[in-house]
Scaffold this motif. Sequence first.
Motif, PDB file in Angstrom:
ATOM      1  N   LEU A   5       0.841  -1.192   0.000  1.00  0.00           N
ATOM      2  CA  LEU A   5       0.000   0.000   0.000  1.00  0.00           C
ATOM      3  C   LEU A   5       0.877   1.243   0.000  1.00  0.00           C
ATOM      4  N   ILE A   6       0.519   2.214  -0.832  1.00  0.00           N
ATOM      5  CA  ILE A   6       1.253   3.474  -0.916  1.00  0.00           C
ATOM      6  C   ILE A   6       0.235   4.609  -0.992  1.00  0.00           C
ATOM      7  N   PRO A   7       0.320   5.583  -0.074  1.00  0.00           N
ATOM      8  CA  PRO A   7      -0.597   6.722  -0.183  1.00  0.00           C
ATOM      9  C   PRO A   7      -0.230   7.582  -1.387  1.00  0.00           C
ATOM     10  N   THR A   8      -1.231   8.170  -2.004  1.00  0.00           N
ATOM     11  CA  THR A   8      -0.984   9.027  -3.165  1.00  0.00           C
ATOM     12  C   THR A   8      -1.868  10.259  -3.104  1.00  0.00           C
ATOM     13  N   ASP A   9      -1.346  11.346  -3.665  1.00  0.00           N
ATOM     14  CA  ASP A   9      -2.146  12.558  -3.830  1.00  0.00           C
ATOM     15  C   ASP A   9      -2.317  12.884  -5.311  1.00  0.00           C
ATOM     16  N   PHE A  10      -2.073  11.883  -6.144  1.00  0.00           N
ATOM     17  CA  PHE A  10      -2.246  11.976  -7.597  1.00  0.00           C
ATOM     18  C   PHE A  10      -1.270  12.952  -8.240  1.00  0.00           C
ATOM     19  N   THR A  11      -0.091  13.107  -7.653  1.00  0.00           N
ATOM     20  CA  THR A  11       0.971  13.903  -8.258  1.00  0.00           C
ATOM     21  C   THR A  11       2.095  12.961  -8.664  1.00  0.00           C
ATOM     22  N   THR A  12       2.915  13.423  -9.604  1.00  0.00           N
ATOM     23  CA  THR A  12       4.039  12.587 -10.033  1.00  0.00           C
ATOM     24  C   THR A  12       5.037  12.403  -8.900  1.00  0.00           C
ATOM     25  N   GLU A  13       5.115  13.365  -7.964  1.00  0.00           N
ATOM     26  CA  GLU A  13       6.017  13.221  -6.823  1.00  0.00           C
ATOM     27  C   GLU A  13       5.644  12.027  -5.957  1.00  0.00           C
ATOM     28  N   SER A  14       4.349  11.750  -5.844  1.00  0.00           N
ATOM     29  CA  SER A  14       3.933  10.618  -5.013  1.00  0.00           C
ATOM     30  C   SER A  14       4.364   9.281  -5.615  1.00  0.00           C
ATOM     31  N   ASN A  51     -19.857   7.866  -6.826  1.00  0.00           N
ATOM     32  CA  ASN A  51     -19.095   6.856  -7.554  1.00  0.00           C
ATOM     33  C   ASN A  51     -17.608   7.103  -7.275  1.00  0.00           C
ATOM     34  N   GLY A  52     -16.985   6.200  -6.539  1.00  0.00           N
ATOM     35  CA  GLY A  52     -15.586   6.351  -6.167  1.00  0.00           C
ATOM     36  C   GLY A  52     -14.658   6.421  -7.362  1.00  0.00           C
ATOM     37  N   ARG A  53     -14.901   5.590  -8.349  1.00  0.00           N
ATOM     38  CA  ARG A  53     -14.061   5.582  -9.552  1.00  0.00           C
ATOM     39  C   ARG A  53     -14.123   6.924 -10.268  1.00  0.00           C
ATOM     40  N   GLU A  54     -15.307   7.517 -10.291  1.00  0.00           N
ATOM     41  CA  GLU A  54     -15.482   8.826 -10.933  1.00  0.00           C
ATOM     42  C   GLU A  54     -14.677   9.907 -10.191  1.00  0.00           C
ATOM     43  N   GLN A  55     -14.680   9.853  -8.862  1.00  0.00           N
ATOM     44  CA  GLN A  55     -13.908  10.811  -8.076  1.00  0.00           C
ATOM     45  C   GLN A  55     -12.403  10.659  -8.323  1.00  0.00           C
ATOM     46  N   ILE A  56     -11.949   9.431  -8.435  1.00  0.00           N
ATOM     47  CA  ILE A  56     -10.533   9.181  -8.731  1.00  0.00           C
ATOM     48  C   ILE A  56     -10.189   9.722 -10.107  1.00  0.00           C
ATOM     49  N   ASN A  57     -11.030   9.450 -11.087  1.00  0.00           N
ATOM     50  CA  ASN A  57     -10.767   9.922 -12.453  1.00  0.00           C
ATOM     51  C   ASN A  57     -10.711  11.442 -12.542  1.00  0.00           C
ATOM     52  N   LYS A  58     -11.474  12.137 -11.704  1.00  0.00           N
ATOM     53  CA  LYS A  58     -11.426  13.602 -11.698  1.00  0.00           C
ATOM     54  C   LYS A  58     -10.072  14.108 -11.209  1.00  0.00           C
ATOM     55  N   GLN A  59      -9.408  13.347 -10.342  1.00  0.00           N
ATOM     56  CA  GLN A  59      -8.120  13.763  -9.781  1.00  0.00           C
ATOM     57  C   GLN A  59      -6.938  13.436 -10.697  1.00  0.00           C
ATOM     58  N   LEU A  60      -7.097  12.461 -11.566  1.00  0.00           N
ATOM     59  CA  LEU A  60      -5.992  12.041 -12.437  1.00  0.00           C
ATOM     60  C   LEU A  60      -5.699  13.111 -13.480  1.00  0.00           C
ATOM     61  N   ASN A  61      -4.421  13.396 -13.661  1.00  0.00           N
ATOM     62  CA  ASN A  61      -4.023  14.312 -14.728  1.00  0.00           C
ATOM     63  C   ASN A  61      -3.087  13.582 -15.690  1.00  0.00           C
ATOM     64  N   ILE A  65      -0.769  10.055 -15.130  1.00  0.00           N
ATOM     65  CA  ILE A  65      -1.084   8.852 -15.911  1.00  0.00           C
ATOM     66  C   ILE A  65       0.119   8.408 -16.734  1.00  0.00           C
ATOM     67  N   SER A  66       0.800   9.344 -17.389  1.00  0.00           N
ATOM     68  CA  SER A  66       1.952   8.971 -18.217  1.00  0.00           C
ATOM     69  C   SER A  66       3.122   8.492 -17.351  1.00  0.00           C
ATOM     70  N   ALA A  67       3.325   9.113 -16.184  1.00  0.00           N
ATOM     71  CA  ALA A  67       4.406   8.661 -15.293  1.00  0.00           C
ATOM     72  C   ALA A  67       4.120   7.259 -14.765  1.00  0.00           C
ATOM     73  N   LYS A  68       2.875   6.983 -14.443  1.00  0.00           N
ATOM     74  CA  LYS A  68       2.483   5.652 -13.963  1.00  0.00           C
ATOM     75  C   LYS A  68       2.672   4.611 -15.060  1.00  0.00           C
ATOM     76  N   LYS A  69       2.244   4.933 -16.277  1.00  0.00           N
ATOM     77  CA  LYS A  69       2.432   4.008 -17.405  1.00  0.00           C
ATOM     78  C   LYS A  69       3.909   3.770 -17.676  1.00  0.00           C
ATOM     79  N   SER A  70       4.707   4.804 -17.566  1.00  0.00           N
ATOM     80  CA  SER A  70       6.141   4.685 -17.787  1.00  0.00           C
ATOM     81  C   SER A  70       6.778   3.746 -16.757  1.00  0.00           C
ATOM     82  N   LEU A  71       6.376   3.874 -15.497  1.00  0.00           N
ATOM     83  CA  LEU A  71       6.887   2.975 -14.457  1.00  0.00           C
ATOM     84  C   LEU A  71       6.526   1.532 -14.739  1.00  0.00           C
ATOM     85  N   ILE A  84      -5.568   1.842  -7.977  1.00  0.00           N
ATOM     86  CA  ILE A  84      -5.869   2.959  -7.083  1.00  0.00           C
ATOM     87  C   ILE A  84      -7.142   2.614  -6.324  1.00  0.00           C
ATOM     88  N   GLN A  85      -7.058   2.696  -5.005  1.00  0.00           N
ATOM     89  CA  GLN A  85      -8.208   2.416  -4.154  1.00  0.00           C
ATOM     90  C   GLN A  85      -8.570   3.668  -3.364  1.00  0.00           C
TER      91      GLN A  85
END
Length: 159
Positions: A5-14, A51-61, A65-71, A84-85
């Motif tokens: 488990l890793i906390p995230t704030d939806f930034t590339t720094e996280s 809808n939790g998934r909808e709230q998560i999608n609003k936070q994603l930039n 997304i590209s940094a996560k895919k790159s990893l 993401i939970q």
Amino acid sequence: MKKILIPTDFTTESLQLVEYVILNYPDSCIDIILLAGYKLPDNRITLMHFNGREQINKQLNDDFISAKKSLVHQHKKNINSISIQLFTGVNSYAFKNFLIKLNANDAIVPKEKSLCYHGKRWFDPTKYLKKNVTNIVEVPYKVSTELPQQKFSLINIFN
């Protein structure tokens, strides 16, 4: 297979915390669960349409997304999945039940600075992780921008 488990704030720094996991568990296949906290709405009608998934999608930039895919692309052999939970509970008991559902006993959390969320309903689940997860590793966390001060705090009134 290890679940971390890793906390995230939806930034590339996280995502620095994800890199730490990859570098320190080189021979393991890992499921990474990025965790964010969200306070549920008080209004009954709004709650029914929540809808939790909808709230998560609003936070994603796009950067996140590209940094996560790159990893994932760079470390295919180590990362089984990154999901993401959303934790919507209000206390440690709810978080313990949430952990049972996730079946995870390991967490990587930032050592000094807390994560910075935008929006009044978002909160940092790090304190719940520190209190309830059995294997915690605290990692130095570098933030490129300073965390904004509270707009109406008592400290700002006297300064």
